[in-house]
Motif scaffolding. Structure first.
Motif, short mmCIF file in Angstrom:
data_model
loop_
_atom_site.label_atom_id
_atom_site.label_comp_id
_atom_site.label_asym_id
_atom_site.label_seq_id
_atom_site.Cartn_x
_atom_site.Cartn_y
_atom_site.Cartn_z
N TRP A 161 0.84 -1.20 0.00
CA TRP A 161 0.00 0.00 0.00
C TRP A 161 0.88 1.25 0.00
O TRP A 161 1.89 1.32 0.70
N ARG A 162 0.47 2.23 -0.76
CA ARG A 162 1.14 3.54 -0.74
C ARG A 162 0.33 4.43 0.21
O ARG A 162 -0.79 4.82 -0.09
N VAL A 163 0.92 4.72 1.35
CA VAL A 163 0.23 5.46 2.41
C VAL A 163 0.81 6.87 2.50
O VAL A 163 2.03 7.05 2.58
N VAL A 164 -0.05 7.86 2.47
CA VAL A 164 0.40 9.24 2.67
C VAL A 164 0.04 9.67 4.08
O VAL A 164 -1.03 9.31 4.59
N GLY A 165 0.97 10.35 4.74
CA GLY A 165 0.75 10.73 6.13
C GLY A 165 1.19 12.16 6.39
O GLY A 165 1.85 12.79 5.56
N SER A 166 0.84 12.68 7.54
CA SER A 166 1.13 14.06 7.89
C SER A 166 2.62 14.27 8.15
O SER A 166 3.27 13.47 8.83
N LEU A 197 -3.43 13.58 -3.22
CA LEU A 197 -2.56 12.52 -3.74
C LEU A 197 -3.35 11.23 -3.93
O LEU A 197 -3.13 10.49 -4.89
N VAL A 198 -4.25 10.95 -3.00
CA VAL A 198 -5.11 9.77 -3.16
C VAL A 198 -6.04 9.98 -4.35
O VAL A 198 -6.24 9.08 -5.18
N ALA A 199 -6.60 11.18 -4.48
CA ALA A 199 -7.54 11.47 -5.56
C ALA A 199 -6.90 11.28 -6.94
O ALA A 199 -7.55 10.78 -7.87
N THR A 205 -4.03 5.39 0.29
CA THR A 205 -4.83 5.69 1.48
C THR A 205 -4.13 6.76 2.31
O THR A 205 -2.90 6.91 2.26
N TYR A 206 -4.94 7.48 3.05
CA TYR A 206 -4.45 8.48 3.99
C TYR A 206 -5.22 8.33 5.30
O TYR A 206 -6.38 8.72 5.38
#
Length: 259
Positions: A161-166, A197-199, A205-206
């Motif tokens: 999974w490519r996870v974006v975080g703060s 980025l998810v869009a 996922t974020y």
């Protein structure tokens, strides 16, 4: 539900661009930093963008109440149709102060708790995201070219999974959530760009397991939803804006599909 026109989306985009230019005037010089009651930072750019946006929205033909982070007390509630503008003049003030470019101007049109229109402008990165119910979601590059965007869809079984975080708001609950998710790569990012980025399919996922406010998410949620994704609470409900008097969002997850 109201029909959102291309004309209105373009008008709001121009207002957000104007606010972005006001932000950048401050960005390129020395500026003062104050502290709000909640200890979050406030700069001249926040107020400058707020004034541009409120003036622009109030000049539109249809008078709709405005809820802005910088003047919540002026908001009298949604209109008779349940509509209001939801504004974060400068999301990612910490990123602005660090001068890393990861800050945004955010304007959303809410109707009966749902974001119908969203504009997210990242002036330092020269990129924007536009979306409206019935019109779709788009990314605007520096050239001005607009590309329709779409979420990536759920990764295959066993895939990473490519996870974006703060970047500026780590959460102690995040490590446990990521362990349950499984194999993942973490991409740090500031402001509402995480949802965008998810869009656009650049992340899957974020998870936001820390505090945010309505104005932090409204515009970018419109982009996510019109790109085929969803933003839901930990209980599985779509993140709602039906109670604007309660500024704080519950914890939520942005997913790259509707299922």
């Amino acid at each position: 539900m109201s029909t959102v026109t291309t004309t209105l989306l373009e008008q709001v985009y121009r207002i957000a661009q104007d606010a972005g230019r006001a932000v950048m005037h401050v960005y390129f010089r020395d500026f003062t930093i104050e502290e709000k009651e909640d200890k979050s930072p406030l700069t001249e750019a926040d107020q400058a963008a707020h004034e541009v946006i409120v003036s622009g929205l109030n000049a539109l033909p249809d008078a709709i109440p405005v809820l802005s982070e910088e003047d919540g007390e002026a908001f009298t509630g949604p209109d008779a149709q349940g509509r209001y503008w939801l504004v974060d003049p400068l999301d990612g003030t910490k990123e602005f102060i660090k001068r890393n470019g990861e800050f945004t101007v955010n304007i959303a049109l809410i109707e009966n708790g749902k974001p119908l229109l969203g504009v997210v402008v990242a002036p330092a990165l020269d990129v924007a995201y536009l979306a409206a119910e019935g019109l779709g979601a788009f990314k605007v590059e520096a050239s001005g070219q607009r590309q329709p965007i779409r979420v990536s869809g759920r990764p295959a079984e066993g895939a990473t999974w490519r996870v974006v975080g703060s970047r500026s708001h780590p959460s102690p609950d995040l490590a446990e959530w990521l362990e349950q998710l499984g194999s993942h790569d973490m991409v740090p990012m500031g402001s509402s760009l995480k949802l965008c980025l998810v869009a656009e399919g650049a992340a899957d996922t974020y998870p936001r397991l820390g505090p945010t406010c309505l104005w932090d998410t409204g515009a970018a949620q419109a982009v996510v939803e019109q790109a085929g994704g969803r933003v839901e609470t930990l209980e599985g409900y779509i993140l709602s804006y039906a109670a604007p008097e309660e500024h704080i969002n519950p914890h939520f997850i942005v997913w790259c599909s509707n299922t």
